[in-house]
Design an enzyme around this catalytic site. Sequence first.
Site, PDB file in Angstrom:
ATOM      1  N   GLY A 360     -31.084 -21.715 -26.017  1.00  0.00           N
ATOM      2  CA  GLY A 360     -30.858 -22.559 -24.776  1.00  0.00           C
ATOM      3  C   GLY A 360     -29.779 -21.813 -24.016  1.00  0.00           C
ATOM      4  N   PRO A 361     -29.439 -22.512 -22.913  1.00  0.00           N
ATOM      5  CA  PRO A 361     -28.275 -22.120 -21.926  1.00  0.00           C
ATOM      6  C   PRO A 361     -27.153 -21.824 -22.461  1.00  0.00           C
ATOM      7  CG  PRO A 361     -29.457 -23.863 -21.065  1.00  0.00           C
ATOM      8  CD  PRO A 361     -29.970 -23.992 -22.280  1.00  0.00           C
ATOM      9  N   GLY A 363     -23.485 -22.601 -23.542  1.00  0.00           N
ATOM     10  CA  GLY A 363     -22.224 -23.894 -23.830  1.00  0.00           C
ATOM     11  C   GLY A 363     -23.109 -25.098 -24.178  1.00  0.00           C
ATOM     12  N   VAL A 364     -24.222 -24.922 -24.919  1.00  0.00           N
ATOM     13  CA  VAL A 364     -24.713 -26.220 -25.209  1.00  0.00           C
ATOM     14  C   VAL A 364     -24.648 -26.529 -26.604  1.00  0.00           C
ATOM     15  CG1 VAL A 364     -26.535 -26.247 -23.378  1.00  0.00           C
ATOM     16  CG2 VAL A 364     -27.357 -24.996 -25.366  1.00  0.00           C
ATOM     17  N   LYS A 366     -24.798 -23.868 -29.484  1.00  0.00           N
ATOM     18  CA  LYS A 366     -25.699 -23.149 -30.167  1.00  0.00           C
ATOM     19  C   LYS A 366     -24.643 -22.712 -31.410  1.00  0.00           C
ATOM     20  CE  LYS A 366     -26.933 -20.602 -27.104  1.00  0.00           C
ATOM     21  NZ  LYS A 366     -26.612 -21.058 -26.008  1.00  0.00           N
ATOM     22  N   THR A 367     -23.526 -21.951 -30.879  1.00  0.00           N
ATOM     23  CA  THR A 367     -22.731 -21.427 -31.860  1.00  0.00           C
ATOM     24  C   THR A 367     -21.867 -22.583 -32.893  1.00  0.00           C
ATOM     25  OG1 THR A 367     -22.130 -20.027 -30.058  1.00  0.00           O
ATOM     26  CG2 THR A 367     -20.501 -19.837 -32.018  1.00  0.00           C
ATOM     27  N   SER A 683     -41.915 -22.761  -7.064  1.00  0.00           N
ATOM     28  CA  SER A 683     -41.927 -24.217  -7.125  1.00  0.00           C
ATOM     29  C   SER A 683     -41.615 -25.008  -5.794  1.00  0.00           C
ATOM     30  CB  SER A 683     -41.226 -24.776  -8.443  1.00  0.00           C
ATOM     31  OG  SER A 683     -39.861 -24.560  -7.858  1.00  0.00           O
ATOM     32  N   LYS A 726     -34.345 -30.438 -13.018  1.00  0.00           N
ATOM     33  CA  LYS A 726     -34.662 -30.746 -11.714  1.00  0.00           C
ATOM     34  C   LYS A 726     -34.459 -32.324 -11.606  1.00  0.00           C
ATOM     35  CE  LYS A 726     -37.605 -26.838 -10.871  1.00  0.00           C
ATOM     36  NZ  LYS A 726     -38.930 -26.514 -10.763  1.00  0.00           N
TER      37      LYS A 726
HETATM   38  P1  ADP Z   1     -23.286 -21.823 -27.133  1.00  0.00           P
HETATM   39  O1  ADP Z   1     -22.966 -21.067 -28.439  1.00  0.00           O
HETATM   40  O2  ADP Z   1     -24.434 -22.690 -26.658  1.00  0.00           O
HETATM   41  O3  ADP Z   1     -22.736 -20.904 -25.814  1.00  0.00           O
HETATM   42  P2  ADP Z   1     -20.827 -23.296 -27.879  1.00  0.00           P
HETATM   43  O4  ADP Z   1     -21.376 -23.571 -29.275  1.00  0.00           O
HETATM   44  O5  ADP Z   1     -19.835 -22.328 -27.865  1.00  0.00           O
HETATM   45  O6  ADP Z   1     -22.114 -22.986 -26.722  1.00  0.00           O
HETATM   46  O7  ADP Z   1     -20.410 -24.593 -27.251  1.00  0.00           O
HETATM   47  C1  ADP Z   1     -19.325 -24.664 -26.292  1.00  0.00           C
HETATM   48  C2  ADP Z   1     -18.204 -25.677 -26.534  1.00  0.00           C
HETATM   49  O8  ADP Z   1     -18.839 -26.989 -26.558  1.00  0.00           O
HETATM   50  C3  ADP Z   1     -17.804 -25.887 -28.001  1.00  0.00           C
HETATM   51  O9  ADP Z   1     -16.695 -26.256 -28.145  1.00  0.00           O
HETATM   52  C4  ADP Z   1     -18.688 -27.059 -28.600  1.00  0.00           C
HETATM   53  O10 ADP Z   1     -18.146 -27.818 -29.719  1.00  0.00           O
HETATM   54  C5  ADP Z   1     -18.900 -27.986 -27.427  1.00  0.00           C
HETATM   55  N1  ADP Z   1     -20.161 -28.398 -27.582  1.00  0.00           N
HETATM   56  C6  ADP Z   1     -21.452 -28.209 -27.213  1.00  0.00           C
HETATM   57  N2  ADP Z   1     -22.530 -29.073 -27.359  1.00  0.00           N
HETATM   58  C7  ADP Z   1     -21.605 -30.361 -27.995  1.00  0.00           C
HETATM   59  C8  ADP Z   1     -22.201 -31.411 -28.548  1.00  0.00           C
HETATM   60  N3  ADP Z   1     -23.331 -31.921 -28.174  1.00  0.00           N
HETATM   61  N4  ADP Z   1     -21.168 -32.189 -28.880  1.00  0.00           N
HETATM   62  C9  ADP Z   1     -19.991 -32.124 -29.178  1.00  0.00           C
HETATM   63  N5  ADP Z   1     -19.516 -30.709 -28.844  1.00  0.00           N
HETATM   64  C10 ADP Z   1     -20.318 -29.941 -28.083  1.00  0.00           C
END
Ligand code: ADP
Length: 816
Positions: A360-361, A363-364, A366-367, A683, A726
Amino acid sequence: MIESNKAIKKQILPLLPLRGLTVFPYMTLPFDVGRAKSIKALEEAMVNNQLILLVTQKDARVDSPSEEDIYRVGTISKVKQLLKLPGDTIRVLVEGISRAEIGEITQTEPFFMAEVVEKIYTYDEDDKDEIEALKRSTLSTFEEYVRLSNKISPDILLTVNSIEDHGQLADVITSNLTLKVEQKQEILDEFHPRIRLEKLFRLMLKEIEILEIEKEINAKVRKQIDKSQKEYYLREQLKAIQNELGDRDGISGEVEEYKARLKKAEVPEEVENKVLKELDRLLKMPSGSAEGSVIRTYLDWILDLPWNKSTEEIIDLDKAKKILDEDHYGLEKVKDRIIEYLAIRKLKSALKGPILCLVGPPGVGKTSIAKSIARALNRKYVRMSLGGVRDEAEIRGHRRTYVGAMPGRIIAALKQAGSKNPLVLLDEIDKMSSDFRGDPASAMLEVLDAEQNFAFRDHYLELPFDLSDVMFITTANNLDTIPRPLLDRMEVISLTSYTEEEKVNIAMKYLVPKQIKAHGLKKANLKIDEKAVRDIINYYTREAGVRNLERQIATVCRKAAKELVSTGKKSVKVTSNNLEKFLGVKVYRYDKAKEKDEVGVATGLVWTPVGGDTLSIEVNLMSGDGKLELTGQLGDVMKESARAAISFIRSKAEQLGIDKDFHNKYDIHIHVPEGAIPKDGPSAGITMATAMVSALTGMPVRRNVAMTGEITLRGRVLPIGGLKEKVLAAHRAGIDTIILPVDNKKDIEDIPQNVREKLKFIPVEKMESVLSAALVNNKKDKTKASSMKSEDDKMIIAEEQAILGDADQNTDMIQQ
Ligand code: ADP
């Protein structure tokens, strides 16, 4: 000839045998006399002319020498002083007068008397030069001797230099040399002055040679001694330092410590043998050697690894679900997939499941999902970033022969985890690339492959490490760049961008409380209202995830904390109105839907890595000869779409009510404003076509409609990607009707319910349907276009019925 200038002088004198001493003429010296016979001889001399013959004994140890025990030649000397010492000893001071040979012993008791013969040579004038040369050579040799021997005071050189007589010179020099008795006697034996000097010269040359060798040996020995002394000294110093540092026994103590660690570490036998071997090597190293420290680093690595340490894994699905919910808002599908995955793992724990890959993009979450999984399973968590890893050695380590070699990241991660069953997050596995240094992907493959990874071999460790208990989770932004064989081993779980609503919820429920706490504030200190959060999302961030949102909230907290401290206020309220005070002026703005229907302007939808956006496409006609001009930040694919759109319009001109020769009369200028983000992709095809038809027919485009879809030359509308993003962007911009390719209808259900409810979706298959949905027919009386329009109302009705239904069929039907 020599014999001819010799004079003989005889006399009878008392004789005194000397022990270990040779007296030469011209020499004054004191010595002690103790033997009764000798004292009597002295007394005899004293009553006569004080002259006495001093002859050296051949062997100093003989107490009462007989005639055979003494040399034949001695020195007639004058007794200058007598001094009685305690006991029966007398100290005498004598002065050598001239050498003389014993003719015969005339008396042996009570002391020796002998007839002594002096042989006196006169100078031979002819030899003068030769003698002078000999003198000079002798003198310089003597100087050399003095320099080398160190035992003779250099003052003597002055005395010697002033001696004229060469016979005397030989005697004086000889008396000053440190020679054996026999050697001295050899010189004393020689009556002929020149021959004596020659003898001396030869003797000195030989002595000098010996002295030089001696000196050389001395220097060598000294050097050796110096070196070993220095080493000894340094070792002692080192010992002292080690003592100070608490390491009492140096290396052997260290080795013992390693052994104790080895015992504690409970390593496999192969590892133990290796460690013992290395310890053996270490013992043999001199302390402080570079090699020694290489061994130490190696041993530290081995002994720090969790060979046999692990945490107890708990797979409790309810608890896992609770933890996932606790840490994350929404993401229901993702959480369900994870729970399913865990369920399967629990069922067949011995069998290795596939590796999870969260895609995924940025900040969603994943980590942070991976972190929660680790927490739920009671495993240690280690994150390992693979972004930019290009070298196989980064995964697998460098061989120990390299200077500064280190283990690879896998081993480093295990050391960091401190347990052999951690959850290792392989972040950004799609950003790994390969170059001439080897392919990290193939090393990764070995790491992730359950068939091989029970004996993973790091180049540095040279020992197998069992990775089969490690749980690997990978993340990626994009599946396209993950090498196929790696991807095949993974179970992909997709995380998509968040909607504004989701972001608001995440912010209000998770991020704001988290940041308030992180900044040492209390809930009561800071209130951020929902409208303000929404504004932060829309005007200060533009992203698919919530990473920047979190950062901006952190900024707000920081500023608020400062305000609380500096003003002494109890609480700060952040609203939409005062947000700029905290975050500065707005950074982004969004296109809002147009105020009224316009001719030649259509709203398209684009997908960017940071989410979706709307896009106005403007078309102007100018009289000309059919030139096509494209401006704005457009990619090549978009330009081709524009050409395809023109082709389509030309082929359908009549049907669309457009002048057939339009391409000969007008130049067409297409512009895509808001070019901050370069846009590309096919598109926008139907949007460009719509804007052009609008410009050519003069029919305005409905202001509340946005569209996305690829166009073919025949006017078919092909599916596109990123529909969810979109649509969210369109919704945000105030659009309420979306035209989309019929093939994308299935994606509508991905759009959050609350957004979906507020929008109309018109799935289309053909361009004609797009036009009838998007254009306002203001030419009721005109030919074909009017026929389109006349059907328009019907279509709108059909549309109404078919928010999620099959509008396209209806519109197509209408057109037939
Ligand atoms: P990625 O690994 O996808 O780039 P991160 O896991 O680093 O993203 O997420 C960035 C921040 O956003 C973290 O502090 C995370 O806890 C928070 N975050 C992301 N999604 C959620 C969610 N669904 N609910 C609560 N916090 C979230």
